[in-house]
Write a protein that holds these residues in place. Sequence first.
Motif, PDB file in Angstrom:
ATOM      1  N   GLU A  95       0.842  -1.181   0.000  1.00  0.00           N
ATOM      2  CA  GLU A  95       0.000   0.000   0.000  1.00  0.00           C
ATOM      3  C   GLU A  95       0.884   1.240   0.000  1.00  0.00           C
ATOM      4  O   GLU A  95       2.035   1.207   0.435  1.00  0.00           O
ATOM      5  CB  GLU A  95      -0.918   0.000   1.225  1.00  0.00           C
ATOM      6  N   SER A  96       0.321   2.344  -0.507  1.00  0.00           N
ATOM      7  CA  SER A  96       1.113   3.554  -0.714  1.00  0.00           C
ATOM      8  C   SER A  96       1.816   4.022   0.556  1.00  0.00           C
ATOM      9  O   SER A  96       2.964   4.469   0.520  1.00  0.00           O
ATOM     10  CB  SER A  96       0.217   4.671  -1.251  1.00  0.00           C
ATOM     11  N   HIS A  97       1.121   3.922   1.691  1.00  0.00           N
ATOM     12  CA  HIS A  97       1.699   4.450   2.925  1.00  0.00           C
ATOM     13  C   HIS A  97       2.896   3.641   3.416  1.00  0.00           C
ATOM     14  O   HIS A  97       3.650   4.101   4.279  1.00  0.00           O
ATOM     15  CB  HIS A  97       0.633   4.513   4.031  1.00  0.00           C
ATOM     16  N   GLU A 120      -1.031   4.835  -7.553  1.00  0.00           N
ATOM     17  CA  GLU A 120      -0.576   5.513  -6.334  1.00  0.00           C
ATOM     18  C   GLU A 120       0.555   4.765  -5.641  1.00  0.00           C
ATOM     19  O   GLU A 120       1.462   5.379  -5.070  1.00  0.00           O
ATOM     20  CB  GLU A 120      -1.746   5.709  -5.373  1.00  0.00           C
ATOM     21  N   LEU A 121       0.512   3.446  -5.704  1.00  0.00           N
ATOM     22  CA  LEU A 121       1.571   2.641  -5.099  1.00  0.00           C
ATOM     23  C   LEU A 121       2.890   2.852  -5.843  1.00  0.00           C
ATOM     24  O   LEU A 121       3.942   3.050  -5.226  1.00  0.00           O
ATOM     25  CB  LEU A 121       1.180   1.161  -5.115  1.00  0.00           C
ATOM     26  N   LEU A 122       2.847   2.815  -7.166  1.00  0.00           N
ATOM     27  CA  LEU A 122       4.050   3.038  -7.969  1.00  0.00           C
ATOM     28  C   LEU A 122       4.602   4.443  -7.737  1.00  0.00           C
ATOM     29  O   LEU A 122       5.821   4.628  -7.580  1.00  0.00           O
ATOM     30  CB  LEU A 122       3.735   2.829  -9.448  1.00  0.00           C
ATOM     31  N   GLU A 123       3.733   5.415  -7.707  1.00  0.00           N
ATOM     32  CA  GLU A 123       4.184   6.790  -7.514  1.00  0.00           C
ATOM     33  C   GLU A 123       4.781   6.985  -6.124  1.00  0.00           C
ATOM     34  O   GLU A 123       5.794   7.686  -5.973  1.00  0.00           O
ATOM     35  CB  GLU A 123       3.011   7.745  -7.724  1.00  0.00           C
ATOM     36  N   ALA A 124       4.187   6.366  -5.133  1.00  0.00           N
ATOM     37  CA  ALA A 124       4.720   6.479  -3.771  1.00  0.00           C
ATOM     38  C   ALA A 124       6.114   5.872  -3.687  1.00  0.00           C
ATOM     39  O   ALA A 124       7.004   6.420  -3.021  1.00  0.00           O
ATOM     40  CB  ALA A 124       3.781   5.797  -2.783  1.00  0.00           C
ATOM     41  N   ALA A 125       6.318   4.736  -4.354  1.00  0.00           N
ATOM     42  CA  ALA A 125       7.642   4.114  -4.367  1.00  0.00           C
ATOM     43  C   ALA A 125       8.655   5.018  -5.053  1.00  0.00           C
ATOM     44  O   ALA A 125       9.781   5.196  -4.576  1.00  0.00           O
ATOM     45  CB  ALA A 125       7.560   2.758  -5.063  1.00  0.00           C
ATOM     46  N   ALA A 126       8.273   5.593  -6.184  1.00  0.00           N
ATOM     47  CA  ALA A 126       9.178   6.466  -6.930  1.00  0.00           C
ATOM     48  C   ALA A 126       9.574   7.697  -6.126  1.00  0.00           C
ATOM     49  O   ALA A 126      10.729   8.154  -6.190  1.00  0.00           O
ATOM     50  CB  ALA A 126       8.527   6.875  -8.247  1.00  0.00           C
ATOM     51  N   LYS A 127       8.640   8.238  -5.356  1.00  0.00           N
ATOM     52  CA  LYS A 127       8.900   9.458  -4.585  1.00  0.00           C
ATOM     53  C   LYS A 127       9.960   9.254  -3.511  1.00  0.00           C
ATOM     54  O   LYS A 127      10.591  10.223  -3.068  1.00  0.00           O
ATOM     55  CB  LYS A 127       7.602   9.957  -3.946  1.00  0.00           C
ATOM     56  N   THR A 128      10.175   8.024  -3.074  1.00  0.00           N
ATOM     57  CA  THR A 128      11.165   7.768  -2.024  1.00  0.00           C
ATOM     58  C   THR A 128      12.594   7.934  -2.530  1.00  0.00           C
ATOM     59  O   THR A 128      13.518   8.078  -1.734  1.00  0.00           O
ATOM     60  CB  THR A 128      11.030   6.345  -1.460  1.00  0.00           C
ATOM     61  N   GLY A 129      12.790   7.866  -3.859  1.00  0.00           N
ATOM     62  CA  GLY A 129      14.140   7.922  -4.410  1.00  0.00           C
ATOM     63  C   GLY A 129      14.857   6.594  -4.409  1.00  0.00           C
ATOM     64  O   GLY A 129      15.997   6.497  -4.871  1.00  0.00           O
TER      65      GLY A 129
END
Length: 271
Positions: A95-97, A120-129
């Motif tokens: 999950e995104s969180h 949203e899950l893919l984008e959340a992973a990408a945002k972490t760097g």
Amino acid sequence: MQLFLDKLQKYNSGNFFLMAGPCAIEGRDIALSIAEKIVSLTQKYEIPYIFKGSYRKANRTKANSFTGIGDEKALKILKEVSDTFGVPVVTDIHESHEAAMAAEYVDVLQIPAFLCRQTELLEAAAKTGKAVNIKKGQFLSGASMGFAVEKIKSVNPDAPTILTDRGNSFGYSDLVVDYRNLVEMAKFEVPVVMDCTHSLQKPNQTSGITGGDPTMISTIAKAAIAVGADGLFIETHPDPKNAKSDGANMLHLDNLENLLQDLVRIRQAVR
């Protein structure tokens, strides 16, 4: 991100890289023991290595199936593996969180096959760097995974992205591997990986426990290297029959060295 790349690009051997470890983190001692064994082998054969272990299993058939030893406890074990042996580690998020939490401990965030379309899950992973390993859905073609890569790159163009094939659904209780998917996914200019153990699962068993056929692991792995896979994903355990998750399709740890020897030879021949 750079730490991940520095850890992975440890050798200039031209070998494939290996993502391997137990299906789930069952405890500190067994995780470190498995990691120590695989690290010694990958150093011997100059294979870049990423330790794999799920800190929690979310996709289970039965309500009482093993899901984990506790999120923070398992994530700390993954971090200890990385710190002890100087290798990157990868774990699933569902999950995104979870992305930001897991990113504090691991180098690679893995998107499970069933969730590879979850924007949203893919984008959340990408945002972490962090690096992101996306498993191809059992219901998708390799060519369709370009959209998953686009989702990652739209958020973080520099995020190291990996695509992993784990077979396609065949009827209700089996999977087949179409090696054209590796070739199609390579067109997106990202590393492509063959999951040699999950692709041999036999899901949806009436017992509620996923089956498998580990005798075919070497066949899947050798064919993938011959086709040109950049990496292999192999779940392995010193006692698969008593593993707490996915034991039916894991490689016995004692059999890993002979397989790696064969795979290195095939890689050298292909190159």
